[in-house]
Design a protein around this motif. Sequence first.
Motif, mmCIF file in Angstrom:
data_model
loop_
_atom_site.group_PDB
_atom_site.id
_atom_site.type_symbol
_atom_site.label_atom_id
_atom_site.label_comp_id
_atom_site.label_asym_id
_atom_site.label_seq_id
_atom_site.Cartn_x
_atom_site.Cartn_y
_atom_site.Cartn_z
ATOM 1 N N LEU A 116 -6.682 4.574 -2.554
ATOM 2 C CA LEU A 116 -5.519 4.233 -3.257
ATOM 3 C C LEU A 116 -5.759 3.599 -4.860
ATOM 4 O O LEU A 116 -4.902 3.247 -5.455
ATOM 5 N N GLY A 117 -7.297 3.338 -5.229
ATOM 6 C CA GLY A 117 -7.544 3.018 -6.208
ATOM 7 C C GLY A 117 -7.431 1.285 -6.432
ATOM 8 O O GLY A 117 -7.148 0.988 -7.540
ATOM 9 N N CYS A 118 -7.839 0.730 -5.307
ATOM 10 C CA CYS A 118 -7.757 -0.950 -5.307
ATOM 11 C C CYS A 118 -8.769 -1.421 -4.403
ATOM 12 O O CYS A 118 -9.481 -0.464 -3.781
ATOM 13 N N ARG A 119 -8.732 -2.652 -4.387
ATOM 14 C CA ARG A 119 -9.837 -3.377 -3.515
ATOM 15 C C ARG A 119 -9.189 -4.108 -2.685
ATOM 16 O O ARG A 119 -8.227 -5.054 -3.082
ATOM 17 N N PRO A 120 -9.471 -4.479 -1.473
ATOM 18 C CA PRO A 120 -8.935 -5.302 -0.546
ATOM 19 C C PRO A 120 -9.670 -6.862 -0.938
ATOM 20 O O PRO A 120 -10.744 -7.078 -1.478
ATOM 21 N N GLY A 176 0.893 12.057 -0.052
ATOM 22 C CA GLY A 176 1.668 12.302 1.271
ATOM 23 C C GLY A 176 0.867 11.501 2.244
ATOM 24 O O GLY A 176 -0.253 11.295 2.229
ATOM 25 N N LEU A 177 1.536 11.297 3.454
ATOM 26 C CA LEU A 177 0.695 10.572 4.458
ATOM 27 C C LEU A 177 -0.468 11.412 5.078
ATOM 28 O O LEU A 177 -1.627 10.877 5.484
ATOM 29 N N GLY A 178 -0.032 12.686 5.162
ATOM 30 C CA GLY A 178 -1.132 13.593 5.579
ATOM 31 C C GLY A 178 -2.322 13.561 4.933
ATOM 32 O O GLY A 178 -3.478 13.555 5.099
ATOM 33 N N VAL A 179 -1.986 13.772 3.515
ATOM 34 C CA VAL A 179 -3.282 14.103 2.422
ATOM 35 C C VAL A 179 -3.969 12.556 2.608
ATOM 36 O O VAL A 179 -5.340 12.645 2.579
ATOM 37 N N LEU A 180 -3.436 11.388 2.441
ATOM 38 C CA LEU A 180 -4.137 10.160 2.808
ATOM 39 C C LEU A 180 -4.861 10.122 3.921
ATOM 40 O O LEU A 180 -5.856 9.564 3.833
ATOM 41 N N GLY A 181 -4.225 10.582 4.954
ATOM 42 C CA GLY A 181 -4.721 10.296 6.077
ATOM 43 C C GLY A 181 -6.226 11.173 6.447
ATOM 44 O O GLY A 181 -7.221 10.594 6.721
ATOM 45 N N GLN A 182 -6.083 12.429 5.775
ATOM 46 C CA GLN A 182 -7.375 13.137 5.772
ATOM 47 C C GLN A 182 -8.290 12.523 4.948
ATOM 48 O O GLN A 182 -9.463 12.515 5.322
ATOM 49 N N ARG A 183 -7.983 11.928 3.803
ATOM 50 C CA ARG A 183 -9.226 11.341 2.905
ATOM 51 C C ARG A 183 -9.730 10.112 3.603
ATOM 52 O O ARG A 183 -10.590 9.842 3.362
ATOM 53 N N MET A 207 1.020 -1.127 -0.108
ATOM 54 C CA MET A 207 0.073 0.239 -0.108
ATOM 55 C C MET A 207 0.796 1.220 -0.010
ATOM 56 O O MET A 207 0.530 2.108 -0.325
ATOM 57 N N ARG A 208 2.041 1.196 0.418
ATOM 58 C CA ARG A 208 2.972 2.356 0.739
ATOM 59 C C ARG A 208 3.372 2.597 -0.707
ATOM 60 O O ARG A 208 3.619 4.065 -1.255
ATOM 61 N N ARG A 209 3.758 1.573 -1.382
ATOM 62 C CA ARG A 209 4.086 1.885 -2.921
ATOM 63 C C ARG A 209 3.385 2.483 -3.640
ATOM 64 O O ARG A 209 3.319 3.362 -4.401
ATOM 65 N N ARG A 210 2.049 2.011 -3.461
ATOM 66 C CA ARG A 210 0.872 2.457 -4.268
ATOM 67 C C ARG A 210 0.646 3.987 -3.961
ATOM 68 O O ARG A 210 0.386 5.033 -4.551
ATOM 69 N N ARG A 211 0.770 4.252 -2.810
ATOM 70 C CA ARG A 211 0.598 5.752 -2.209
ATOM 71 C C ARG A 211 1.641 6.628 -2.912
ATOM 72 O O ARG A 211 1.555 7.609 -3.226
ATOM 73 N N GLN A 212 2.930 5.948 -2.861
ATOM 74 C CA GLN A 212 4.031 6.888 -3.487
ATOM 75 C C GLN A 212 3.894 6.903 -4.963
ATOM 76 O O GLN A 212 4.128 7.988 -5.317
ATOM 77 N N ALA A 213 3.482 5.780 -5.508
ATOM 78 C CA ALA A 213 3.221 6.133 -6.961
ATOM 79 C C ALA A 213 2.228 7.149 -7.367
ATOM 80 O O ALA A 213 2.169 7.763 -8.366
ATOM 81 N N ARG A 214 1.213 7.330 -6.436
ATOM 82 C CA ARG A 214 0.164 8.277 -6.846
ATOM 83 C C ARG A 214 0.579 9.684 -6.413
ATOM 84 O O ARG A 214 -0.124 10.523 -6.208
ATOM 85 N N ALA A 215 1.737 9.741 -5.741
ATOM 86 C CA ALA A 215 2.451 11.050 -5.011
ATOM 87 C C ALA A 215 1.325 11.745 -4.102
ATOM 88 O O ALA A 215 1.213 12.733 -3.918
#
Length: 63
Positions: free
Chosen positions: A48-52, A11-18, A1-9
């Motif tokens: 992150l555009g994926c499904r668990p 940040g931890l804060g932005v994803l956390g807010q979402r 999931m970290r790689r997916r987040r980084q690939a989508r540029a």
Amino acid sequence: MRRRRQARALGLGVLGQRCGVSSGTIRRWELTQVLPSPIALVVWAQQLGCRPALVLDKARRRT
């Protein structure tokens, strides 16, 4: 999931807010220090555009 987040540029804060959690929580999830609740996992994956997927570990199943 970290790689997916980084690939989508993202940040931890932005994803956390979402996801409605802190950046520290996202970090702990990525490091597998803490597991997200099932609903949080779904939201995290959606952001992150994926499904668990549920994977059953046959070695742990009771007979």
